[in-house]
Design an enzyme around this catalytic site. Structure first.
Site, PDB file in Angstrom:
ATOM      1  CG  ASN A 115     -20.926  -3.567  -6.194  1.00  0.00           C
ATOM      2  OD1 ASN A 115     -21.073  -3.585  -7.796  1.00  0.00           O
ATOM      3  ND2 ASN A 115     -21.819  -4.035  -6.054  1.00  0.00           N
ATOM      4  CG  ASP A 145     -20.207  -5.321 -14.004  1.00  0.00           C
ATOM      5  OD1 ASP A 145     -20.059  -5.672 -15.112  1.00  0.00           O
ATOM      6  OD2 ASP A 145     -19.270  -4.993 -13.455  1.00  0.00           O
ATOM      7  CD  GLU A 245     -15.449  -9.881 -17.958  1.00  0.00           C
ATOM      8  OE1 GLU A 245     -14.556  -9.567 -18.765  1.00  0.00           O
ATOM      9  OE2 GLU A 245     -15.815  -8.948 -17.082  1.00  0.00           O
TER      10      GLU A 245
END
Length: 415
Positions: A115, A145, A245
């Site tokens: 990103n 991710d 997390e």
């Protein structure tokens, strides 16, 4: 559209993956073969290398070593986490980048990352257009991710998912070896999106995985968590938990005690310590044996479990970026366009505007998560399972992997 002739720069940015070097290989090999690209330069540590004039001449590399990029985890050119300022506020970095581009006659720029990297790519693209410097700029997606918008999935995710699912299946076997019960809590990366922790559900689908899975898409309740663990433990004598997390309470605060310990170069909290915190909470509440395990960097550098599908798609993304740029396209990111149906899984590349990919996060759909918020549903399996298929035939020496060793010949040493 503008067909240009000149040098290109490839940079890698953000967190490494098991296949980011395959994308770099796709860019480098395709660029070296292009008659429109006169020189292929690699930026040391991403945009920082451009700013510091630390560039490598990739044409000086041994072709055999370049072939090893697809088998090598991490970022062979070096990575960084560096946020460019808004050029309307401070254009110092942009003037320097333009200076370097002009020095080496750079007409193509490829940036491989997630990103924030696409944000960097977008800002540079817009600046070059504003000042009238012809340079075709294409982003190459990468992030374990899996949260980039506009693409079916991101290169890097599948290999991390395969590592996570495999590790959970192995932990499942280990946690049941004794006649005394154990609760095992596995902490998996993922700050705001639960794609990685959700991959642990592949192990459950295969019959040897977590009993409970918690993603950041759903608010976390410690009371409900402890009740879930107690129920599973009393029913089966053991309990394996996978947790992202980035799980957070209803007010948005991270459950992790380490949430304010540090931030990265983009201001994101560096999370960690969650497994230990939850393990201690379970131990106090239930009085059972508990182990907290943090997969940490292992899940993103485990190239020995890389998905062949992932490696091929990562290379394809790099190749497609060069082909798009030399065809005159700019200000775009390569995306993966995939189909899953009765005929199987198919994937091809497409282009989306950099503005669509920059600084947006794609999360796991809520209807892919169980209503209780403690597991994943079949649509997630259907989505992820095709991505982890295939094994990479890795070159070994003395039973150990062979990784790339680049010469990294500096342009300043040659000019």
């Amino acid at each position: 559209m503008e067909n240009l002739k000149g040098a290109c720069i490839i940079g890698q940015s953000g967190g490494p993956t098991a296949v980011i070097n395959a994308s770099a290989q796709g860019v480098i090999q395709t660029a070296l073969a292009s008659p429109q690209i006169t020189r292929v330069l690699g930026a040391a540590h991403g945009i920082k290398g451009v700013l510091a004039d630390q560039l490598y001449d990739m044409g000086q590399e041994d072709p055999g070593q370049l072939e090893l990029l697809q088998f090598t985890p991490s970022s062979a050119l070096g990575s960084c986490r560096y946020k460019l300022a808004d050029p309307d506020v401070d254009d110092t970095d942009y003037k320097r980048i333009l200076e370097i581009f002009q020095k080496y006659d750079v007409r193509y720029f490829f940036y491989n990352g997630g990103n924030d990297s696409m944000d960097t790519c977008n800002k540079i693209s817009k600046y070059m257009q504003r000042v009238g410097y012809p340079c075709n700029i294409i982003g190459v997606p990468k992030t374990i991710d899996n949260d980039l918008s506009g693409t079916d999935h991101c290169p890097g995710y599948a290999s991390a998912a395969k590592y996570i699912a495999t590790s959970c299946m192995e932990l499942y076997q280990d946690a049941r070896v004794y006649d005394t019960g154990t609760v095992v809590i596995v902490e998996i990366m993922g700050r705001h999106a639960g794609w990685l922790a959700g991959a642990a559900g592949l192990a459950t689908w295969a019959g040897s995985g977590p009993d409970l899975i918690y993603l950041p898409e759903v608010d976390f309740s410690m009371e409900a968590f402890l009740a879930d663990v107690k129920r599973v433990y009393e029913d089966t004598g053991n309990c394996l938990v996978a947790v992202s997390e980035g799980i957070h309470y209803g007010d948005g605060t991270f459950v992790s005690e380490a949430k304010t310990s540090a931030t990265d170069g983009f201001g994101h909290a560096q999370l960690g310590g969650l497994a230990a915190l939850l393990a201690e909470s379970v131990k106090r509440a239930l009085g059972v044996k508990v182990r907290g395990i943090e997969l940490s960097l292992l899940q993103r550098c485990g190239s020995h479990l890389a998905s062949l599908t992932d490696v091929r798609e990562a290379y394809l993304a790099g190749k497609a970026a060069v082909e798009a740029a030399t065809a005159g396209l700019t200000d775009q990111m390569v995306a993966l366009d995939c189909t899953r149906d009765a005929s199987g899984y198919r994937c091809q590349t497409k282009l989306i505007p950099l503005t669509q990919a920059a600084n947006t996060e794609r999360k796991v759909p809520l209807d892919w998560i169980t209503p209780e918020g403690n597991g994943i549903r079949q649509p997630f399996i259907d989505y992820a399972l095709p991505l982890i298929q295939g094994e990479l035939q890795r070159p070994l020496a003395h039973g150990l992997p062979q990784f790339v060793h680049l010469k990294k010949v500096r342009t300043t040493d040659m000019d």
